[in-house]
Design a protein around this motif. Structure first.
Motif, PDB file in Angstrom:
ATOM      1  N   UNK B 126       6.693   6.474  14.105  1.00  0.00           N
ATOM      2  CA  UNK B 126       7.353   7.583  13.344  1.00  0.00           C
ATOM      3  C   UNK B 126       7.122   7.449  11.771  1.00  0.00           C
ATOM      4  N   UNK B 127       7.525   6.009  11.457  1.00  0.00           N
ATOM      5  CA  UNK B 127       7.652   5.719   9.815  1.00  0.00           C
ATOM      6  C   UNK B 127       5.956   5.488   9.538  1.00  0.00           C
ATOM      7  N   UNK B 128       5.274   5.268  10.364  1.00  0.00           N
ATOM      8  CA  UNK B 128       3.777   5.348   9.806  1.00  0.00           C
ATOM      9  C   UNK B 128       3.159   6.489   9.061  1.00  0.00           C
ATOM     10  N   UNK B 129       3.844   7.601   9.183  1.00  0.00           N
ATOM     11  CA  UNK B 129       3.597   8.856   8.796  1.00  0.00           C
ATOM     12  C   UNK B 129       4.685   9.724   7.987  1.00  0.00           C
ATOM     13  N   UNK B 130       5.918   9.312   8.392  1.00  0.00           N
ATOM     14  CA  UNK B 130       7.218  10.189   7.910  1.00  0.00           C
ATOM     15  C   UNK B 130       8.058   9.236   7.059  1.00  0.00           C
ATOM     16  N   UNK B 131       8.660   9.832   6.150  1.00  0.00           N
ATOM     17  CA  UNK B 131       9.899   9.227   5.375  1.00  0.00           C
ATOM     18  C   UNK B 131      11.104   9.769   6.324  1.00  0.00           C
ATOM     19  N   UNK B 132      11.844   8.834   6.645  1.00  0.00           N
ATOM     20  CA  UNK B 132      12.857   9.240   7.690  1.00  0.00           C
ATOM     21  C   UNK B 132      14.367   8.638   7.142  1.00  0.00           C
ATOM     22  N   UNK B 133      14.763   7.428   7.308  1.00  0.00           N
ATOM     23  CA  UNK B 133      15.829   6.928   6.763  1.00  0.00           C
ATOM     24  C   UNK B 133      15.693   6.615   5.363  1.00  0.00           C
ATOM     25  N   UNK B 134      16.617   6.632   4.394  1.00  0.00           N
ATOM     26  CA  UNK B 134      16.419   6.464   3.043  1.00  0.00           C
ATOM     27  C   UNK B 134      16.304   5.043   2.926  1.00  0.00           C
ATOM     28  N   UNK B 135      16.822   4.210   3.780  1.00  0.00           N
ATOM     29  CA  UNK B 135      16.837   2.690   3.593  1.00  0.00           C
ATOM     30  C   UNK B 135      15.411   2.256   3.816  1.00  0.00           C
ATOM     31  N   UNK B 136      14.591   2.991   4.360  1.00  0.00           N
ATOM     32  CA  UNK B 136      13.354   2.437   4.391  1.00  0.00           C
ATOM     33  C   UNK B 136      12.264   2.932   3.711  1.00  0.00           C
ATOM     34  N   UNK B 137      11.730   2.220   2.764  1.00  0.00           N
ATOM     35  CA  UNK B 137      10.961   2.526   1.587  1.00  0.00           C
ATOM     36  C   UNK B 137       9.425   2.153   1.907  1.00  0.00           C
ATOM     37  N   UNK B 143       2.655  12.906   7.473  1.00  0.00           N
ATOM     38  CA  UNK B 143       3.358  13.942   8.088  1.00  0.00           C
ATOM     39  C   UNK B 143       4.573  14.244   6.781  1.00  0.00           C
ATOM     40  N   UNK B 144       5.136  15.281   6.922  1.00  0.00           N
ATOM     41  CA  UNK B 144       6.314  15.697   5.807  1.00  0.00           C
ATOM     42  C   UNK B 144       7.539  14.673   6.030  1.00  0.00           C
ATOM     43  N   UNK B 145       8.269  14.670   4.765  1.00  0.00           N
ATOM     44  CA  UNK B 145       9.472  13.882   4.770  1.00  0.00           C
ATOM     45  C   UNK B 145      10.263  14.241   5.723  1.00  0.00           C
ATOM     46  N   UNK B 146      11.077  13.478   6.361  1.00  0.00           N
ATOM     47  CA  UNK B 146      12.086  13.865   7.447  1.00  0.00           C
ATOM     48  C   UNK B 146      13.630  13.612   6.592  1.00  0.00           C
ATOM     49  N   UNK B 147      13.526  13.339   5.505  1.00  0.00           N
ATOM     50  CA  UNK B 147      14.825  12.723   5.066  1.00  0.00           C
ATOM     51  C   UNK B 147      15.849  14.165   4.910  1.00  0.00           C
ATOM     52  N   UNK B 148      17.197  13.838   5.287  1.00  0.00           N
ATOM     53  CA  UNK B 148      17.922  15.053   5.391  1.00  0.00           C
ATOM     54  C   UNK B 148      17.691  15.954   6.415  1.00  0.00           C
ATOM     55  N   UNK B 149      16.923  15.563   7.499  1.00  0.00           N
ATOM     56  CA  UNK B 149      16.446  16.487   8.607  1.00  0.00           C
ATOM     57  C   UNK B 149      17.555  17.532   8.890  1.00  0.00           C
ATOM     58  N   UNK B 150      18.551  16.997   9.657  1.00  0.00           N
ATOM     59  CA  UNK B 150      19.606  17.650  10.060  1.00  0.00           C
ATOM     60  C   UNK B 150      20.610  18.342   8.952  1.00  0.00           C
ATOM     61  N   UNK B 151      20.729  17.853   8.074  1.00  0.00           N
ATOM     62  CA  UNK B 151      21.474  18.544   6.914  1.00  0.00           C
ATOM     63  C   UNK B 151      20.879  19.795   6.575  1.00  0.00           C
ATOM     64  N   UNK B 152      19.587  19.764   6.682  1.00  0.00           N
ATOM     65  CA  UNK B 152      18.836  21.004   6.013  1.00  0.00           C
ATOM     66  C   UNK B 152      18.737  22.251   6.967  1.00  0.00           C
ATOM     67  N   UNK B 200      17.357  12.057  13.791  1.00  0.00           N
ATOM     68  CA  UNK B 200      17.086  13.140  12.818  1.00  0.00           C
ATOM     69  C   UNK B 200      18.234  14.083  12.547  1.00  0.00           C
ATOM     70  N   UNK B 201      19.171  14.078  13.956  1.00  0.00           N
ATOM     71  CA  UNK B 201      20.118  15.371  13.726  1.00  0.00           C
ATOM     72  C   UNK B 201      21.513  14.620  13.483  1.00  0.00           C
ATOM     73  N   UNK B 202      21.936  13.438  14.033  1.00  0.00           N
ATOM     74  CA  UNK B 202      23.201  13.142  14.347  1.00  0.00           C
ATOM     75  C   UNK B 202      23.886  13.042  12.739  1.00  0.00           C
ATOM     76  N   UNK B 203      25.193  13.490  12.515  1.00  0.00           N
ATOM     77  CA  UNK B 203      25.610  13.748  11.197  1.00  0.00           C
ATOM     78  C   UNK B 203      25.878  12.239  10.833  1.00  0.00           C
TER      79      UNK B 203
END
Lengths: 270, 209
Positions: B126-137, B143-152, B200-203
């Motif tokens: 996943x990280x090869x193509x997407x931003x996910x957790x803000x801790x992983x730079x 692919x599109x950024x998935x940061x705040x995926x569930x919140x949005x 992606x979805x757990x608060x």
């Protein structure tokens, strides 16, 4: 020797920077990697491989105990300078389009009487492949600073280009990957690695003109054959056979698209 | 007369797809291209030659014109419907697993290459193509950024199903998406998809902090 120490210091500095700057933006990391690449260019270990490649080129070997010096790389028997920048090309004697590495196999077979099948069957990191990588590095170095000038005049050259273009988009395997999945868009990365957009002249130039290259992370010298094989490995494809038409076709597509760009071989990579 | 109608119907059916096909040029016709592909590879480890054989989706998407050409829209819809039909929903009805495990799946790019061992645990890449957790730079941008995926997104059944489906078989939503079909192609397990869903979805997941 001082050069090597400098290179090592640059690597250490870069990894330290990486650790300290964990909170920095990704753009800054890329900038750091660029600086470290620049620093490494000062003392590219590829020079060692160029030297051993030249030795292999000039040393009598094989059942006929002759050197490869009379090999015709496209500019006439014995001309190495500038040859790599004009490959792949059509060769009348084999009636095939060949890149530098497959052409070296032809010369080993015809001039030296070597049974090249063991070189084709060999694994990466084997002594056979190490020799071929060193020879390709030497040949490529003799085209450094020359413009890429690949011809599509012969019908077989044009066909190879067309086949390469089609192969570039060919999807397969469990991940549905093609070359284009990673190398078909502008300005994208895998992790922090920026990816050249190969179908554009700029992208093709950045992909084509810097291989063979020394890879700092693995300490290995890679020719284009190895570079392509590892792309296919990551695509989850089976392995392209050394010097096979798929590898020549993709090289032809890249090289012809890069026409006019300046060779920066041998290169250096992370 | 019947024959004429049949022929006309055949032309009508094939014409739209034809208009959007790339002409690859001399020497790269189907037969020559296939011959090249099939003579150029060898099997290594689990990377067998059968991987060169394409399914309908791969064959269709190997022509770059098909990804967005208007004339290929009908075919794209058909490919999407076929992929939609492959999606297996969670067998116990539970969509969310453990986000901590999901982070590990997202980090790993291992599995299914010629140098991987059969039986090892595959990663999701996943990280090869997407931003996910803000801790992983160190993330990719294909692919599109998935940061705040569930919140949005609204916390409802539709979000759960859409996200599950997209991970299981991305081609159900976009015929020629660059994203691998994680579930459909057996790259990752149902359990791993649940863990990615939680990432992606757990608060509580760092993605939604």
């Amino acid at each position: 020797m001082r050069r090597w120490n400098f290179a090592l210091a640059a690597v250490t500095a870069a990894s330290l920077l990486g650790a300290v700057g964990a909170f920095a933006e990704a753009d800054k990391s890329i900038e750091g990697i660029e600086k470290y690449r620049e620093a490494l260019k000062d003392g590219n270990p590829a020079e060692l491989f160029e030297a051993s490649g030249e030795e292999l080129w000039k040393k009598p070997a094989g059942p006929k105990n002759v050197s490869l010096e009379k090999c015709d790389l496209g500019l006439g028997a014995g001309v190495v300078a500038g040859a790599y920048a004009q490959l792949p090309r059509y060769f009348k004697d084999t009636d095939k389009v060949q890149d530098a590495e497959s052409r070296v196999l032809t010369c080993m077979s015809t001039l030296q009487g070597v049974d090249v099948s063991k070189y084709v069957k060999a694994k990466w990191k084997s002594p056979e492949r190490d020799d071929l990588n060193a020879i390709a590095t030497y040949i490529s170095g003799m085209s450094k600073d020359k413009p890429v000038k690949v011809s599509l005049a012969h019908p077989k050259e044009q066909a190879m280009y067309n086949l390469g273009k089609r192969m570039f988009y060919y999807q397969g395997g469990p991940h549905d990957f093609s070359c284009s999945t990673c190398h078909g868009q502008e300005g994208v990365r895998i992790r922090l690695q920026e990816l050249p957009n190969i179908p554009t002249p700029k992208g093709a130039a950045s992909g084509w003109t810097s291989w063979p290259a020394y890879r700092v992370s693995s300490g290995q010298m890679w020719g284009m054959q190895w570079r392509l094989a590892d792309c296919f490995r990551q695509q989850r494809f089976p392995e392209p056979i050394y010097g096979s038409d798929v590898t020549i076709a993709l090289s032809m597509f890249m090289a012809a698209t890069a026409n006019g760009a300046i060779m920066a071989t041998p290169g250096i990579k992370r | 007369m019947k024959k004429t109608i049949l022929i006309l119907a055949a032309i009508a059916a094939s014409a739209p797809a034809f208009a959007a096909d790339t002409n690859w040029g001399k020497g790269a016709e189907d037969a020559a291209f296939k011959a090249m592909v099939h003579s150029s590879f060898r099997e290594v480890g689990m990377a067998t030659l059968s991987r060169l054989d394409q399914d309908a989706t791969q064959a269709f998407c190997s022509d770059p014109k098909h990804a967005d050409d208007k004339d290929a829209a009908k075919m794209r819809a058909k490919i999407e419907a076929e992929n939609m039909a492959t999606i297996k929903w969670p067998s116990d009805g539970k969509f969310l697993g453990d986000w901590k495990k999901g982070e590990k799946v997202a980090q790993s790019g291992r599995g299914l290459t010629s140098t991987d061992k059969p039986g090892q645990v595959n990663g999701g890449n996943c990280y090869n193509c997407h931003q996910i957790s803000p801790k992983e730079i160190s993330y990719g941008t294909i692919g599109p950024s998935l940061l705040h995926y569930g919140k949005l997104r609204p916390n409802n059944e539709e979000t759960l199903k859409y996200t599950w489906g997209r991970i299981y078989n991305a081609k159900a939503y976009n015929a020629c998406s660059n994203m691998p079909r994680g579930g459909h192609m057996g790259i990752i397990t149902e359990e791993q998809i649940k863990d990615l869903m939680a990432l992606l979805l757990d608060p509580q997941s760092p993605v939604n902090q």
